[in-house]
Design a protein around this motif. Structure first.
Motif, mmCIF file in Angstrom:
data_model
loop_
_atom_site.group_PDB
_atom_site.id
_atom_site.type_symbol
_atom_site.label_atom_id
_atom_site.label_comp_id
_atom_site.label_asym_id
_atom_site.label_seq_id
_atom_site.Cartn_x
_atom_site.Cartn_y
_atom_site.Cartn_z
ATOM 1 N N THR A 651 44.881 45.391 45.175
ATOM 2 C CA THR A 651 46.325 45.319 44.907
ATOM 3 C C THR A 651 46.570 44.201 43.904
ATOM 4 O OG1 THR A 651 46.729 46.042 47.174
ATOM 5 C CG2 THR A 651 48.593 45.146 45.944
ATOM 6 N N VAL A 652 47.207 44.556 42.777
ATOM 7 C CA VAL A 652 47.355 43.618 41.658
ATOM 8 C C VAL A 652 48.834 43.525 41.272
ATOM 9 C CG1 VAL A 652 46.585 43.013 39.332
ATOM 10 C CG2 VAL A 652 45.105 44.365 40.823
ATOM 11 N N HIS A 657 51.303 37.979 32.442
ATOM 12 C CA HIS A 657 49.911 37.771 32.085
ATOM 13 C C HIS A 657 49.306 39.059 31.537
ATOM 14 C CE1 HIS A 657 46.611 34.855 32.393
ATOM 15 N NE2 HIS A 657 45.832 35.910 32.512
ATOM 16 N N LEU A 658 48.213 38.906 30.787
ATOM 17 C CA LEU A 658 47.487 40.074 30.292
ATOM 18 C C LEU A 658 46.894 40.840 31.462
ATOM 19 C CD1 LEU A 658 45.668 38.391 27.282
ATOM 20 C CD2 LEU A 658 47.604 39.939 27.171
ATOM 21 N N GLU A 659 46.925 42.165 31.363
ATOM 22 C CA GLU A 659 46.458 42.955 32.492
ATOM 23 C C GLU A 659 44.926 42.933 32.586
ATOM 24 O OE1 GLU A 659 46.880 47.185 32.465
ATOM 25 O OE2 GLU A 659 47.090 47.259 30.284
ATOM 26 N N PRO A 672 44.082 49.407 33.464
ATOM 27 C CA PRO A 672 44.711 50.265 34.475
ATOM 28 C C PRO A 672 46.216 50.402 34.357
ATOM 29 C CG PRO A 672 44.129 48.154 35.434
ATOM 30 C CD PRO A 672 43.553 48.149 34.052
ATOM 31 N N GLY A 673 46.861 49.680 33.480
ATOM 32 C CA GLY A 673 48.305 49.814 33.347
ATOM 33 C C GLY A 673 49.085 49.178 34.470
ATOM 34 N N VAL A 674 48.699 47.996 34.878
ATOM 35 C CA VAL A 674 49.437 47.269 35.919
ATOM 36 C C VAL A 674 50.811 46.887 35.370
ATOM 37 C CG1 VAL A 674 49.448 45.219 37.381
ATOM 38 C CG2 VAL A 674 47.300 46.402 36.893
ATOM 39 N N SER A 689 53.714 45.540 42.190
ATOM 40 C CA SER A 689 52.271 45.528 42.415
ATOM 41 C C SER A 689 51.731 46.939 42.239
ATOM 42 C CB SER A 689 51.941 44.989 43.809
ATOM 43 O OG SER A 689 52.560 45.790 44.795
ATOM 44 N N SER A 690 50.470 47.020 41.933
ATOM 45 C CA SER A 690 49.800 48.301 41.707
ATOM 46 C C SER A 690 48.521 48.317 42.526
ATOM 47 C CB SER A 690 49.491 48.474 40.213
ATOM 48 O OG SER A 690 48.816 49.682 39.975
#
Length: 888
Positions: A651-652, A657-659, A672-674, A689-690
């Motif tokens: 879970t991110v 910030h840069l993904e 992943p396109g967070v 969150s993703s």
């Protein structure tokens, strides 16, 4: 006509040029205004005729096709029906007459009823044939426009005609009404033009001092005669740097071509130094230039401010032949060369905030321009950024440059103890430059090391200057200049030049020393705030690299990373960046890292943790804004990820910030396109969150912008380079980390670089089991039995009693006080983990039961038997967990 031209000649024969110009401008303005008024009148008349023609045709055709016209013409008495209607239409259309007639011209209607029944006077044949005819007729009311249109039946047969007429005067009346305005505007334009001419004439009278054409011609003749007769060259350059005037003496001194006047200065063949001076437009006073065998003194001044106050103004330059001063040319060249040397030194010494490099730049610059050998000696405290000690003359040689390498001088890197009689010790102690013009005299400098001193003299080094490196009242070392190849010894002028060079270098060395001290403090603070090692955990195989920004470029920044073990064998990965550099950024990084640890201990989801961090940064900003001492921190970024090795879910959430980058086991690289949240400190904006499902052996790569962004490479190019590097990087995380740094790390990074590579592991069925538990108290016994059997299979039978007790208490509490669904999970990691989940969001609290209480001791027993325990909340309820140490 002859009289008119005579009057013009008398007016133009006014005495002054300004008066003649005024009269000429007023005359031209008057003619232009008259021509404009005449053109407008002609245009108005033409427009009136065209409007009258269009209106008469439109009225005739409209009435010819109007409802009822055709039926009335076929009726027994057309006049009785059409006369009233025709008059009403005439008045509403604004025409002078509207006549309906038979195809032969017999009138049915007319404004004058007496004319009904008579023949129409005009051309009707084309209209009777089915066309429309328009003609201009001049009558008693003046020119008028008449149009005749046919009235046809359903078969196209002409059964009548309609004629409409209107005078041009009626249509042109509007234009005539505008004539007062037109003449008023013309008068206003004439007044404005006359006023402008008067202002121009006044300015011209001021410039020409009221002179007439004859006097001005005579004045310019005298001006040319004097200009070309003087024995001093004169040049005038305009703001476009073109040579607009040059006299004969200037042509002779500069050997200018005949067509030089009017050309750009840079395109004219002349002395390069004077060409640069003229092209630059800078002021100059008696600036000496050597042109062939002549010495020419040049003076240049601006003629006034530039026309637009932005570019250079025009200049006037004078040249004087000073060949008789040739005897002084050598000294002038020397002085100019020394000035140029000092100027160049300011450009080439102190390019970085590095003490050693700045000292070496001083030595490299002075050889061979000023000396044959140069050494720079500094005390060790200066190298580490500290103040030099007041006592002692122990200095380390940190810079050495010479025309040869086999000199007897001490080499670089050696720590030298200078005795008190040496020039270096005297210069360091007194802060004054010492000159040893004749080393062969051995006036005391040789006492440092007599044998080496004799070798130096034998080598050919015959003169020396020891100049202290002194800035802001502090002496930081000594620079020594040695001469061997040039036979003349150093003199007082050389001492002045050496002091100039050393003074410039000393300021840069002191700046570098101060920066080194601050940078060392910031690095020490930053290192103390960053992780010193990775914590023990089994969910991820982690490798990391951290590199602070290069000293003198960006300085220490606020990048950080963390690996935080969480309950349930989970691991949190953190990467963040505080915008800015220096001690403040490093200290702020430590505060934010500590805050992340504190919030992580509460086992918060990533998006909720970032929300709390955002609130914290906003409060920090408010506190610092009230103090007014520090810039706000808005711009800090953070990425927080939680990986669960049992479910393989990561879970991110990220705040500006840069993904992250995911490298799948098959080598596929994916961004992943967070969802991107705002940077920390903006406040009021949500974070998302993703959930990423990672296969075993996948790599999660986290980094800061210093890795992918550089002044020579934009961020998109850096991300693509990172993708390509990860696609070809095989092996453990350490090797992946090394490959990424080799491919992307700048040679001298201007920003901090943090890189974390984490390869996932999975806790399979042999290390994690789970059961669903119905809300029935009888199920507690089954859970205890299943747990005992599982622990026996894992070889942990000794832990069965404690585990059964813990699970019995937790499951019983869930059945009594919480709701379904209830589940139990055992995890064998570095410790034995028991988890009981339920559908309630109410957490139990530890309390001490009194002797009369019948319950309330279960959670107390759990806390005593378990090493750690706690609660974390999920989307469907909560999880109560415990950890027990394993026997191995």
């Amino acid at each position: 006509m002859a009289g008119l031209f005579g009057r013009l000649r008398s007016v133009m024969s006014a005495r002054t040029v300004a008066s003649q110009v005024f009269v000429l401008q007023v005359t031209v303005a008057l003619l232009l205004v008259a021509a404009a008024v005449a053109a407008l009148l002609v245009q108005a008349r033409s427009d009136g005729e065209r409007e009258a023609r269009n209106r008469s045709v439109a009225v005739a055709q409209t009435y010819a096709t109007a409802p009822g016209t055709r039926e009335a013409l076929r009726g027994p008495d057309p006049s009785a029906v059409l006369q009233r209607k025709a008059e009403a239409a005439r008045k509403s259309a604004g025409v002078d007459f509207l006549v309906v007639m038979a195809p032969d011209g017999t009138r049915y209607t007319h404004p004058d009823p007496d004319e009904i029944g008579k023949k129409y006077i005009g051309t009707i044949a084309p209209a009777a044939a089915g066309g429309t005819v328009t003609e201009t007729v001049t009558g008693t009311l003046g020119p008028s426009i008449r149009s005749v249109a046919p009235v046809t039946d359903a078969n196209g047969e002409v059964i009548g005609l309609v004629a409409a007429g209107i005078t041009v005067e009626r249509v042109g009346g509007a234009a005539q009404d505008q004539l007062p305005v037109l003449f008023g505007a013309a008068a206003f334009a004439l007044i404005v033009a006359t006023s402008g001419a008067a202002l121009i004439s006044r300015r011209l009278r001021h410039q020409t001092h009221g002179l007439g054409p004859t006097e001005m011609t005579r004045m310019y003749e005298h001006h040319d005669a004097v200009l070309h007769a003087v024995r001093e060259g004169v040049l005038i350059v305009d703001e476009d740097r073109r040579l607009v005037l040059v006299n004969d003496e200037a042509r002779r001194l500069l050997a200018l071509p005949p067509d030089a006047q009017g050309r750009p200065v840079r395109d004219i063949a002349m002395d390069p130094g004077i060409a640069r001076l003229l092209a630059s437009g800078r002021p100059a006073s008696d600036e000496v230039h050597v042109i062939g065998h002549q010495l020419v003194a040049v003076n240049q001044r601006a003629m006034g401010p530039p026309p637009d106050d932005s570019g250079p103004s025009g200049t006037v330059a004078t040249l004087r032949d000073t060949t008789e001063l040739r005897a002084l040319s050598g000294r002038a060249d020397t002085a100019q060369g020394r000035l140029r040397l000092v100027y160049d030194a300011g450009m080439r010494i102190g390019t970085t905030l590095d003490v050693v490099r700045t000292s070496q730049e001083l030595a490299d610059f002075a050889v061979p321009r000023f000396a044959d050998f140069v050494t720079v000696d500094l005390p060790d405290p200066v190298l580490s950024g500290e103040e030099p000690v007041d006592t002692g003359t122990d200095m380390r040689r940190i810079a050495f440059t010479g025309v040869r390498h086999d000199t007897p001088l001490y080499p670089s890197g050696r720590l030298i103890h200078f005795v008190s009689t040496t020039p270096q010790a005297v210069a360091y102690a007194r802060g004054k430059t010492v000159l040893e013009a004749d080393l062969a005299a051995f006036s005391g400098w040789q006492e440092q090391e007599p044998a080496r001193a004799r070798r130096l003299v034998g080598y050919g080094i015959h003169s020396m200057i020891a100049a202290p490196l002194r800035a802001r009242g502090v002496t930081m070392g000594v620079a020594t200049f040695w001469r061997s190849q040039k036979p003349e010894p150093f003199d007082d002028d050389d001492v002045s030049l050496a002091e100039e060079l050393v003074a410039r270098a000393a300021v840069n060395i002191d700046n570098a020393r101060r920066y080194t001290r601050e940078h060392s403090m910031a690095v020490a603070l930053q290192r103390s705030l960053l992780p010193r090692g990775l914590p023990e955990q089994t969910a991820l195989d982690v490798a990391y690299h951290y590199l602070p920004a290069q000293a003198g470029l960006g300085g220490v920044g606020g990048d950080w990373f963390d690996v935080i073990p969480l309950p349930g064998a989970r691991v949190a990965l953190v990467v963040g960046d505080v915008v800015g550099h220096g001690l403040h950024a490093a200290a702020t990084m430590g505060r934010l890292r500590t805050a992340v640890h504190n919030f992580a201990s509460l086992d918060l989801p990533p998006d909720e943790l970032l929300w709390h961090m955002d609130e914290l940064v906003s409060r920090i900003d408010q506190d610092e804004d009230t103090e007014g001492a520090v810039t706000a921190l808005t711009g800090a970024t953070c990425l927080y990820a939680i990986y669960d090795p049992t479910s393989r879910v990561c879970t991110v959430a990220r705040a500006g910030h840069l993904e992250p980058v995911i490298v799948h086991p098959d080598g596929e690289v994916e961004f992943p396109g967070v969802p991107a949240g705002p940077p920390l400190g903006l406040g009021g904006l949500p974070f998302e969150s993703s959930e990423l499902h990672l296969s075993e052996g996948s790599s999660l790569v986290l980094y800061t912008d210093g890795l992918v962004e550089d002044r020579h490479r934009d961020i998109d190019e850096g991300l693509e380079l990172l993708r390509g590097t990860l696609a070809h990087a095989a092996g453990p995380p350490e090797e992946t980390c090394r490959a990424v740094l080799e491919a992307l790390l700048p040679e001298r990074p201007r920003d901090d670089v943090a890189l974390v590579v984490a390869r996932t592991r999975v806790l399979d069925g042999n290390r994690a089991v789970s059961w669903d538990v119905p809300a029935d108290p009888s199920e507690v016994a089954r859970v205890r039995a299943e747990a005992a059997r599982t622990l026996d299979e894992w070889g942990l039978a000794e832990e069965a009693f404690t585990t059964e007790l813990i699970l019995s208490e937790l499951v019983t509490n869930a059945i009594r006080h919480a709701g379904e669904p209830i589940a139990v999970r055992l995890i064998r990691d570095r410790s034995l983990i028991c988890e009981v989940s339920d559908g309630s969001s109410t957490a139990p609290h530890l309390r001490r039961a009194t002797t009369t209480d019948e319950g309330g001791r279960g959670l107390f027993l759990v806390s005593q038997f378990a090493e750690r325990w706690g609660t974390r909340y999920t989307g469907s309820g909560k999880v109560i967990w415990t950890e027990q140490p394993l026997p191995w």
